[in-house]
Enzyme design. Structure first.
Site, PDB file in Angstrom:
ATOM      1  CE  LYS A 126      -2.235  -1.172   3.765  1.00 16.57           C
ATOM      2  NZ  LYS A 126      -1.863  -2.587   3.922  1.00 16.57           N
ATOM      3  CB  THR A 127       3.606   2.400   2.208  1.00 16.28           C
ATOM      4  OG1 THR A 127       2.855   2.242   3.419  1.00 16.28           O
ATOM      5  CG2 THR A 127       4.500   3.625   2.320  1.00 16.28           C
ATOM      6  CD  GLU A 170      -0.253   3.136   3.472  1.00 19.75           C
ATOM      7  OE1 GLU A 170      -0.027   2.123   4.160  1.00 19.75           O
ATOM      8  OE2 GLU A 170       0.603   4.017   3.246  1.00 19.75           O
TER       9      GLU A 170
END
Length: 479
Positions: A126-127, A170
Site C-alpha cells: 500500500k505505502t 493509503e
C-alpha cells in the site's frame, strides 16, 4: 485504544481546534500536516520525537513530547491513535470535558471531505503504491493531496496538500479504517490473511475488502491486481455487480500487463500492454517484481483518470523510494568489498519473500545476503511464524530478534525462536538473538566484505540499520 467512528464526520474546517494524541505516527502526522496547511489550528503530543514530526514543525505545529491533561488546552476535537493506552491523560481529560473524539480514520475522512478520493488498499504494497501514484499524478500535472504511511523520498514528507481536486490516500484495513472513506476510485493490490487479531478469521478479513469495494462511488472504478487470487476474486465479483473494474497483472491475462521485465543496475524496466497493444516502457529505479506490480496498479489508475502514459511513466521512473521500503541506509567500504545496509518494513511472509527477492538482485558477485528480522505482534507470529522462517530461507545468513509486542500482551510460548527454528538453513547460519543490542554485535561479527545487510520488520529493528553502518565504520577506523 478504540475510538468509535461518529455517525457524521465533519469537514476539517468545522472541527475547531484539533489536538492529535500520537501525532508522531505515520498516519496522524500526515493528517495533522494537511489540516495545518488548510488553516485548521493544530497541536499534538507523542511519546517520542519521530521522523514524521519534522514536516509538522515546518508548518509551525506545536508538539508536546509526553502526554499530560494540560496539553488538551482549548482543543475542541481530539484525533487519537489506536496505540493510545486506556489511561492516556489527554483522552481522559477530553472525555471529562465532553470534547469530540475521533479515530485516525475519521480524521483522514475529515480532510478528504471535499476532494475526489483515490484509495490504495491491499495486504501488501500500500505505502509504495500510494507513493508511486502520488508521484505519477504530480508528474502528470494533477497536483494531488496525498497521505502515505511512510516518508516519500521525493518530498521528504508523508503527506501534503495539493491544489488539485484529487486526494491520494493509503487505505488501511488493519482496523477497518478503509471502510470509513468516501472513495471515488480504488486500487486493491492483494488480499491475504493478516490482522486476524482484529478480524478473527481469514473470511472476515476478505469480506472487509468486499465491503470496501462495495462502498466505491458508482461513477468511479476499481483497479485489481489479478496475479493475486484474493484480488482476482474481488475483481470478478465486482464486475458481476456492475462495477467498472480494471485488472493488472504480470503473470496472467489482464487489461493492463507488464511484460519483458528486466532487472539491472538496481532498477527494473518493463513494457506495458493495454488490451494487447503496447503503450511504451517504464523504467523504475527500484528493484523487484513486487514493485513492478505496484507501479502497474498506479499506472492503471492514472490512465483510467485520463492522464498521458508518457507523463505517468516519467513520474514512476523518477520515484526513488519510500522510507522503510527497501530503503538504502548506508555503504561502508568501496568497490566489490563494500557492505551495503538496507532497511524495510516487511513483516508478513509474502512481504519478506518479495523484499528478499529484490535484495538478492542487489547482492554483489561473491557477496551474501544477511538479514536481521524482527517478528511483529504476538498474534501474527503465532499464526505466520513458521511461514516467516521459511521465507527467510532465501537469505544466506539470518539473525532473528524476539517479537515486537506492540499493542498485545507477551506470550512465553510465542517468541522469535518460533521463526528462527523454521528457517531452512544450516544451524550455524541462523541466530536467534532476543536482545537488540546483542543482535548488533552478532551482525557486525557475521558480516563479510561484499555482503548486503537487510533489516526487516515493523518494530524498532529499524534502529539497527544506522547503528550497523556506524559500527562497521568504526571497525574500519580512519580512512
Amino acid at each position: 485504544m478504540r475510538i468509535p467512528v461518529p455517525e457524521q464526520i465533519l469537514p476539517a474546517e468545522q472541527l475547531g481546534r484539533v489536538h492529535f494524541v500520537g501525532i508522531g505516527g505515520a498516519g496522524l502526522s500526515g493528517i495533522a500536516r494537511i489540516m495545518a496547511r488548510r488553516g485548521v489550528p493544530v497541536t499534538g503530543s507523542d511519546d517520542n520525537d519521530t521522523p514524521f514530526l519534522a514536516p509538522l514543525r515546518e508548518v509551525d505545529v506545536p508538539i508536546h513530547l509526553g502526554y499530560a491533561a494540560e496539553h488538551v488546552a482549548d482543543a475542541d476535537t481530539l484525533v487519537v491513535t489506536t496505540a493510545a493506552r486506556e489511561d492516556n491523560p489527554e483522552v481522559l481529560e477530553a472525555t471529562r470535558r465532553g470534547l469530540r473524539l475521533l479515530p485516525r480514520s475519521a480524521g483522514l475522512a475529515a480532510v478528504m471531505a471535499d476532494r475526489t478520493v483515490l484509495a490504495v488498499a491491499g495486504t501488501h504494497g500500500k505505502t509504495t503504491t500510494t507513493s508511486l501514484l502520488a508521484v505519477a499524478l504530480i508528474a502528470a500535472g494533477a497536483d494531488p493531496s496525498y497521505a502515505v504511511g511512510g516518508v516519500l523520498s521525493a518530498t521528504g514528507r508523508n503527506a501534503d496538500l495539493g491544489a488539485g481536486d484529487l486526494f491520494v490516500a493509503e487505505a488501511d484495513e488493519s482496523d477497518g479504517a478503509f471502510l470509513v472513506y468516501d472513495t471515488h476510485a480504488a486500487i486493491v493490490l492483494n488480499i491475504e490473511a493478516d490482522h486476524l487479531d482484529v478480524w478473527g478469521t481469514e473470511e472476515a478479513y476478505a469480506a472487509a475488502f468486499e465491503d470496501f469495494a462495495d462502498g466505491i462511488d458508482p461513477a468511479g472504478f476499481l483497479v485489481c491486481g489479478v496475479d493475486d487470487p484474493g484480488a482476482a476474486r474481488l475483481a470478478e465479483r465486482q464486475r458481476r455487480a456492475g462495477r467498472r473494474v480494471v485488472t493488472t497483472a504480470v503473470d496472467t491475462e489482464a487489461d493492463l500487463r507488464a511484460v519483458r521485465l528486466r532487472t539491472a543496475g538496481g532498477g527494473t524496466t518493463f513494457a506495458v500492454e493495454r488490451d494487447g497493444i503496447e503503450l511504451g516502457e517504464v523504467a523504475l529505479r527500484i528493484p523487484g517484481r513486487h514493485y513492478v506490480v505496484d507501479a502497474l496498479a498506479a499506472l492503471a489508475m492514472g490512465l483510467e483518470l485520463g492522464h498521458d502514459f508518457a507523463a505517468l511513466a516519467a513520474g514512476l521512473g523518477s520515484f526513488v523510494g519510500t522510507g522503510r521500503r527497501m530503503e538504502p541506509i548506508g555503504t561502508v567500504g568501496e568497490g566489490a568489498d563494500a557492505v551495503r545496509v538496507y532497511d524495510s518494513y516487511a513483516h508478513h511472509p509474502s512481504e519478506i519473500r518479495g523484499d528478499l527477492q529484490a535484495a538478492r538482485s542487489l547482492v554483489a558477485d561473491g557477496g551474501r545476503l544477511v538479514v536481521c528480522f524482527q517478528p511483529h505482534l504476538v498474534s501474527r507470529t503465532r499464526i505466520f511464524g513458521v511461514e516467516m522462517g521459511e521465507a527467510l530461507g532465501a537469505a544466506d545468513e539470518v539473525v532473528v530478534l524476539d517479537v515486537y509486542v506492540a499493542r498485545e500482551q507477551p506470550d512465553a510460548d510465542v517468541t522469535g525462536a518460533l521463526v528462527a527454528d523454521a528457517v531452512p538453513l544450516a544451524a550455524e547460519q541462523v541466530h536467534f538473538v532476543a536482545d537488540r543490542s546483542a543482535a548488533l554485535d552478532t551482525l557486525v561479527s557475521t558480516v563479510r566484505p561484499g555482503d548486503l545487510v537487510l533489516t526487516l520488520g515493523a518494530g524498532d529493528v529499524t534502529a539497527l540499520a544506522p547503528q550497523m553502518v556506524a559500527a562497521l565504520d568504526a571497525q574500519r577506523g580512519p580512512a
